[in-house]
Design a protein around this motif. Structure first.
Motif, PDB file in Angstrom:
ATOM      1  N   GLU A 212       0.887  -1.012  -0.190  1.00  0.00           N
ATOM      2  CA  GLU A 212       0.075  -0.088   0.241  1.00  0.00           C
ATOM      3  C   GLU A 212       0.892   1.421   0.008  1.00  0.00           C
ATOM      4  O   GLU A 212       2.255   0.496   0.085  1.00  0.00           O
ATOM      5  N   TYR A 213       0.599   2.181  -0.065  1.00  0.00           N
ATOM      6  CA  TYR A 213       0.713   3.648  -0.265  1.00  0.00           C
ATOM      7  C   TYR A 213       0.721   4.623   0.855  1.00  0.00           C
ATOM      8  O   TYR A 213      -0.825   4.839   0.827  1.00  0.00           O
ATOM      9  N   LEU A 214       1.805   5.653   1.336  1.00  0.00           N
ATOM     10  CA  LEU A 214       1.145   5.920   2.349  1.00  0.00           C
ATOM     11  C   LEU A 214       2.045   7.796   2.584  1.00  0.00           C
ATOM     12  O   LEU A 214       3.119   7.344   1.824  1.00  0.00           O
ATOM     13  N   TYR A 215       1.730   9.033   3.093  1.00  0.00           N
ATOM     14  CA  TYR A 215       2.738  10.142   3.134  1.00  0.00           C
ATOM     15  C   TYR A 215       3.894  10.039   3.701  1.00  0.00           C
ATOM     16  O   TYR A 215       3.476  10.535   5.002  1.00  0.00           O
ATOM     17  N   PHE A 216       4.796  10.778   3.639  1.00  0.00           N
ATOM     18  CA  PHE A 216       5.372  10.698   4.887  1.00  0.00           C
ATOM     19  C   PHE A 216       6.015  12.385   5.235  1.00  0.00           C
ATOM     20  O   PHE A 216       4.651  13.120   4.623  1.00  0.00           O
ATOM     21  N   GLU A 217       5.254  12.510   6.647  1.00  0.00           N
ATOM     22  CA  GLU A 217       5.375  13.717   7.530  1.00  0.00           C
ATOM     23  C   GLU A 217       6.644  14.348   8.170  1.00  0.00           C
ATOM     24  O   GLU A 217       7.177  15.094   7.818  1.00  0.00           O
ATOM     25  N   ASN A 218       6.703  13.488   9.213  1.00  0.00           N
ATOM     26  CA  ASN A 218       8.006  13.199   9.416  1.00  0.00           C
ATOM     27  C   ASN A 218       8.732  12.043  10.561  1.00  0.00           C
ATOM     28  O   ASN A 218       7.796  11.572  10.382  1.00  0.00           O
ATOM     29  N   ILE A 219       9.916  12.030  11.138  1.00  0.00           N
ATOM     30  CA  ILE A 219      10.425  11.016  12.047  1.00  0.00           C
ATOM     31  C   ILE A 219      11.072  11.985  12.631  1.00  0.00           C
ATOM     32  O   ILE A 219      11.843  12.823  12.643  1.00  0.00           O
ATOM     33  N   LYS A 220      11.279  11.479  13.959  1.00  0.00           N
ATOM     34  CA  LYS A 220      12.323  11.646  14.749  1.00  0.00           C
ATOM     35  C   LYS A 220      12.741  10.224  15.592  1.00  0.00           C
ATOM     36  O   LYS A 220      12.349   9.050  15.394  1.00  0.00           O
ATOM     37  N   ILE A 221      14.004  10.539  15.901  1.00  0.00           N
ATOM     38  CA  ILE A 221      14.510   9.496  16.776  1.00  0.00           C
ATOM     39  C   ILE A 221      15.977   9.565  17.696  1.00  0.00           C
ATOM     40  O   ILE A 221      15.737  10.933  18.408  1.00  0.00           O
ATOM     41  N   SER A 222      15.833   8.525  18.827  1.00  0.00           N
ATOM     42  CA  SER A 222      16.220   8.822  19.956  1.00  0.00           C
ATOM     43  C   SER A 222      18.313   8.309  19.722  1.00  0.00           C
ATOM     44  O   SER A 222      17.720   7.104  19.417  1.00  0.00           O
ATOM     45  N   ILE A 223      19.138   8.947  19.981  1.00  0.00           N
ATOM     46  CA  ILE A 223      20.489   8.325  19.631  1.00  0.00           C
ATOM     47  C   ILE A 223      20.904   7.974  20.781  1.00  0.00           C
ATOM     48  O   ILE A 223      21.220   8.464  22.339  1.00  0.00           O
ATOM     49  N   ARG A 224      21.390   6.391  21.601  1.00  0.00           N
ATOM     50  CA  ARG A 224      22.091   6.025  22.368  1.00  0.00           C
ATOM     51  C   ARG A 224      22.509   5.442  22.404  1.00  0.00           C
ATOM     52  O   ARG A 224      22.150   4.332  21.172  1.00  0.00           O
ATOM     53  N   GLU A 225      24.021   5.221  22.885  1.00  0.00           N
ATOM     54  CA  GLU A 225      24.752   4.913  22.672  1.00  0.00           C
ATOM     55  C   GLU A 225      25.548   3.679  21.834  1.00  0.00           C
ATOM     56  O   GLU A 225      25.110   2.339  21.596  1.00  0.00           O
ATOM     57  N   GLY A 226      25.781   4.528  20.656  1.00  0.00           N
ATOM     58  CA  GLY A 226      25.875   4.404  19.190  1.00  0.00           C
ATOM     59  C   GLY A 226      25.198   3.882  18.774  1.00  0.00           C
ATOM     60  O   GLY A 226      25.283   3.466  17.457  1.00  0.00           O
ATOM     61  N   GLY A 227      23.233   3.908  18.906  1.00  0.00           N
ATOM     62  CA  GLY A 227      22.415   3.370  17.520  1.00  0.00           C
ATOM     63  C   GLY A 227      21.462   4.526  18.493  1.00  0.00           C
ATOM     64  O   GLY A 227      21.371   5.285  18.927  1.00  0.00           O
ATOM     65  N   ILE A 228      20.343   4.436  16.563  1.00  0.00           N
ATOM     66  CA  ILE A 228      19.170   4.947  16.847  1.00  0.00           C
ATOM     67  C   ILE A 228      18.493   4.267  17.925  1.00  0.00           C
ATOM     68  O   ILE A 228      17.834   2.920  17.185  1.00  0.00           O
ATOM     69  N   TYR A 229      17.708   4.267  19.653  1.00  0.00           N
ATOM     70  CA  TYR A 229      17.508   3.488  20.013  1.00  0.00           C
ATOM     71  C   TYR A 229      15.677   3.755  19.939  1.00  0.00           C
ATOM     72  O   TYR A 229      15.391   2.558  19.693  1.00  0.00           O
ATOM     73  N   ASP A 230      15.870   4.639  19.506  1.00  0.00           N
ATOM     74  CA  ASP A 230      13.960   4.925  19.580  1.00  0.00           C
ATOM     75  C   ASP A 230      13.837   5.010  17.963  1.00  0.00           C
ATOM     76  O   ASP A 230      14.292   6.751  17.907  1.00  0.00           O
ATOM     77  N   ILE A 231      12.823   5.014  16.928  1.00  0.00           N
ATOM     78  CA  ILE A 231      12.429   6.162  16.209  1.00  0.00           C
ATOM     79  C   ILE A 231      11.042   6.207  15.966  1.00  0.00           C
ATOM     80  O   ILE A 231      10.152   4.835  16.189  1.00  0.00           O
ATOM     81  N   ARG A 232      10.846   7.396  15.981  1.00  0.00           N
ATOM     82  CA  ARG A 232       8.488   7.397  15.591  1.00  0.00           C
ATOM     83  C   ARG A 232       8.418   7.968  14.379  1.00  0.00           C
ATOM     84  O   ARG A 232       8.908   8.606  13.742  1.00  0.00           O
ATOM     85  N   LEU A 233       7.563   7.327  13.416  1.00  0.00           N
ATOM     86  CA  LEU A 233       7.428   7.623  12.080  1.00  0.00           C
ATOM     87  C   LEU A 233       6.075   8.293  12.446  1.00  0.00           C
ATOM     88  O   LEU A 233       5.443   7.321  12.082  1.00  0.00           O
ATOM     89  N   MET A 234       5.921   9.433  11.343  1.00  0.00           N
ATOM     90  CA  MET A 234       4.452   9.289  11.093  1.00  0.00           C
ATOM     91  C   MET A 234       4.106  10.063   9.378  1.00  0.00           C
ATOM     92  O   MET A 234       5.375  10.514   8.801  1.00  0.00           O
ATOM     93  N   MET A 235       3.216   9.293   9.212  1.00  0.00           N
ATOM     94  CA  MET A 235       2.430   9.600   7.228  1.00  0.00           C
ATOM     95  C   MET A 235       1.418   9.758   7.921  1.00  0.00           C
ATOM     96  O   MET A 235       0.839   9.282   8.650  1.00  0.00           O
ATOM     97  N   SER A 236       0.617  10.191   6.535  1.00  0.00           N
ATOM     98  CA  SER A 236      -0.668   9.995   6.677  1.00  0.00           C
ATOM     99  C   SER A 236      -0.837   9.781   5.173  1.00  0.00           C
ATOM    100  O   SER A 236      -0.269   9.203   4.239  1.00  0.00           O
ATOM    101  N   ASP A 237      -2.677   9.913   5.202  1.00  0.00           N
ATOM    102  CA  ASP A 237      -3.097   9.419   3.668  1.00  0.00           C
ATOM    103  C   ASP A 237      -2.462  10.026   2.989  1.00  0.00           C
ATOM    104  O   ASP A 237      -2.712  11.240   3.206  1.00  0.00           O
ATOM    105  N   GLU A 238      -3.399  10.111   1.280  1.00  0.00           N
ATOM    106  CA  GLU A 238      -3.869  11.122   0.441  1.00  0.00           C
ATOM    107  C   GLU A 238      -4.629  12.152   0.874  1.00  0.00           C
ATOM    108  O   GLU A 238      -4.194  13.036   0.359  1.00  0.00           O
ATOM    109  N   LYS A 239      -5.500  11.506   1.369  1.00  0.00           N
ATOM    110  CA  LYS A 239      -6.075  13.148   1.761  1.00  0.00           C
ATOM    111  C   LYS A 239      -5.926  14.231   3.205  1.00  0.00           C
ATOM    112  O   LYS A 239      -6.768  15.635   3.322  1.00  0.00           O
ATOM    113  N   ASN A 240      -4.718  13.309   3.809  1.00  0.00           N
ATOM    114  CA  ASN A 240      -3.734  14.060   4.787  1.00  0.00           C
ATOM    115  C   ASN A 240      -5.197  14.228   5.723  1.00  0.00           C
ATOM    116  O   ASN A 240      -5.652  14.776   6.814  1.00  0.00           O
TER     117      ASN A 240
END
Length: 582
Positions: A212-240
């Motif tokens: 399926e297809y969605l639309y990119f909005e933003n992404i948040k990351i937390s870097i901890r001890e040499g890695g991206i510990y937490d990743i939060r991605l937000m996307m929306s549908d075509e009509k937002n």
């Protein structure tokens, strides 16, 4: 006769001048008409094709992958041609205006078309040609969410200073994070929940039935001890209208990001709607997103290092120029790599030493430590698990009261002048120098969301204490010399965080101390096992760890004796050494 030839020469010069089109506005007008009308014909043919493709694209569902992608590929071919024809028209009109042809006349030959490029290539007021539409918008992200776009800086001196500033000490350049364009269409794939992977992801082959297809909005990351510990991605549908939130299951190592990002996925965690009349859409609850489709990371060549802990939001809140739907966004991350950020220095004061005159605990202790990552890689996609993650070298110097500093010795044989350590645990309690390394062996957490983690480690500790004598009347040749011992064993450390800046650590370890000395008048004590406990609460009042506060409780028990033990209650403060860049 001479006058006749003069008049004839003037006549022929005037005739030649009139035949030169560069000096006749009328001739340039005819040339412009022929040129612009031919350009208009070619442009309109391409514009008709473009209009038919966009209209067809609007009627095709994004789930019809083959048809949708075929139209998109045709648009990718026709749009550059239209952009080039539009640019040619702009330059031609400017040229004929310079030759004296009125702009209204030129617009009659080739009127302003309905189609215009996303970024106009019309010459600016200075006469310089504007840059073409960029494939990527480049930003520099530094400090607390501050954003600079170098292309927007017009002053050449300011550009030079900026380039010098960000090129100095290149090791401080963490790397580049690239995210999709504003509301770019992203593919989401059906997840195989039993095998913790995307359907058919082993061969990187997907059918239209599970895409399926969605639309990119933003992404948040937390870097901890040499890695991206937490990743939060937000996307929306075509009509937002509907929002879809995806997150990772295990941390992603930055050192291996380019290898594992294409094989890692973010799973759909929760959906919401910004329309109160809309029912929450659960259609994509079993779908996932390939991490490399929404976030790319390129470390600086030769600077593949582990960064300090940090949180990022892409695009940042301060970024107001992120609405270009045709350009991916690149953020260059700069981190401060001063020594005070790498080396952690603490000073401790022992409360028991303050209130107990017989306690030889150090009134003032200075401790330095640093984390060096060996293999901060996740071994399984199911839950966080690492092996040989990091090594932590440390050194601790304690200032002990002079009358309690030396290890008491007792006489064994007065005739031979031999002495012995009366209490082996004094070698640990009265050590003024403690240095070594702690290496994590296995570390794991039940899930990424759990606030605690468990690490097993191997400590190697080198301790130095000063020898004494039993009383002032006994002469001892070895008195005042240093007694050195090395301890090795195994330990378990539990780390718990209530908040990002407030946590608790508890360690339990068993260490066997082996003595490495040779004295003529000292009977060497036997090796002995020590059971140690250490509990520490830490807190720092803001986002910076440079002003951390610690409360540490330690206990040591001699396993050989079973009753011999001692305690330490310490209050600590982390301080900076003032080696920041000027």
């Amino acid at each position: 006769m001479k006058s006749f030839f003069t008049v004839a020469a003037i006549f022929f010069c005037i005739a030649a001048y009139c035949q030169d089109p560069s000096n006749s506005t009328g001739d340039w007008k005819r040339i412009a008409k022929k040129d612009l009308e031919s350009q208009k014909e070619v442009f309109e043919d391409n514009e008709i094709v473009y209009g038919e493709l966009t209209e067809t694209l609007s009627t095709i569902s994004v789930t019809s992958e083959r048809e949708y992608d075929s139209i998109v590929n045709l648009l990718r071919y026709i749009v550059p041609q239209l952009d080039e024809l539009y640019s040619k028209r702009e330059k031609s009109i400017t040229f004929y205006e310079i030759k004296g042809v009125q702009s209204d006349t030129l617009l009659a030959y080739f009127p302003e078309p309905e189609y215009t490029p996303s970024v106009s290539e019309r010459a600016d007021e200075t006469g310089n040609e504007a840059t073409e539409a960029e494939d990527k918008e480049v930003y520099i992200l530094f400090g607390n969410g501050k954003v600079i776009r170098p292309s927007n800086i017009k002053d050449e001196d300011a550009k030079m200073i900026l380039n010098e500033f960000f090129s100095e000490n290149s090791e401080s350049h963490l790397g580049d994070f690239e995210i999709p364009a504003h509301r770019q269409k992203i593919a989401v794939y059906l997840r195989d929940t039993k095998k913790s992977r995307l359907v058919n992801s082993e061969n990187n082959q997907y059918t239209s039935n599970n895409i399926e297809y969605l639309y990119f909005e933003n992404i948040k990351i937390s870097i901890r001890e040499g890695g991206i510990y937490d990743i939060r991605l937000m996307m929306s549908d075509e009509k937002n209208i509907h929002k879809y939130y995806f997150s990772n299951q295990v941390p992603i190592s930055l050192l291996r990001y380019m290898k594992v990002a294409s094989r890692s996925y973010l799973s759909n965690t929760i959906n919401s709607s910004n329309n109160p009349n809309e029912v929450t859409d659960t259609k994509y609850k079993d779908y996932g997103v390939i991490l490399s489709d929404v976030l790319l990371y390129f470390n600086t060549t030769g600077n593949n290092f582990v960064p300090d802990d940090e949180d990022y939001c892409f695009p940042p809140v301060a970024d107001v120029e992120n609405k270009n739907p045709n350009a991916a966004r690149v953020y260059k991350i700069k981190q401060d790599t001063n020594l005070q950020n790498i080396l952690e220095l603490r000073t401790y004061t022992d409360f028991l030493g303050l209130f107990d005159d017989d306690s030889p605990n150090g009134l003032v202790q200075i401790e330095g430590r640093a984390d060096f990552y060996i293999a901060p890689f996740q071994l399984t996609p199911v839950f966080p698990l690492t092996i040989f993650k990091k090594a932590m070298p440390y050194v601790n110097f304690a200032r002990i009261d002079e009358e309690l500093r030396e290890v008491p010795l007792q006489s064994v044989d007065e005739e031979s002048g031999m002495f012995a350590v009366s209490r082996p645990l004094d070698l640990i309690e009265r050590a003024y120098l403690d240095m070594g390394v702690v290496t994590d062996i296995i570390g794991f957490s039940i899930t990424k969301e759990f606030p605690f983690s468990v690490n097993t480690y191997i400590p190697i500790r080198y301790k130095v204490a000063q020898l004494g004598w039993q009383n002032d009347e006994t002469e001892n040749l070895d008195a005042g010399q240093n007694f050195k011992t090395i301890g090795t064993g195994v330990g378990v450390r539990i780390e718990v965080k209530r908040f990002n800046n407030f946590g608790f650590t508890h360690s339990v370890e068993w260490i066997n101390y082996n003595h490495i000395n040779k004295f003529e008048t000292l009977q060497m004590p036997n090796n002995f096992w020590v059971f140690g406990n250490e509990s520490e609460i830490f807190y720092y009042p803001n986002k910076s760890k440079k002003q951390s506060i610690f409360l540490r409780l330690r206990s040591y028990l001699n396993n050989t004796d079973g009753e011999d033990s001692f305690f330490q209650l310490q209050f600590g403060y982390r301080f900076a050494i003032g080696l920041s860049k000027k």
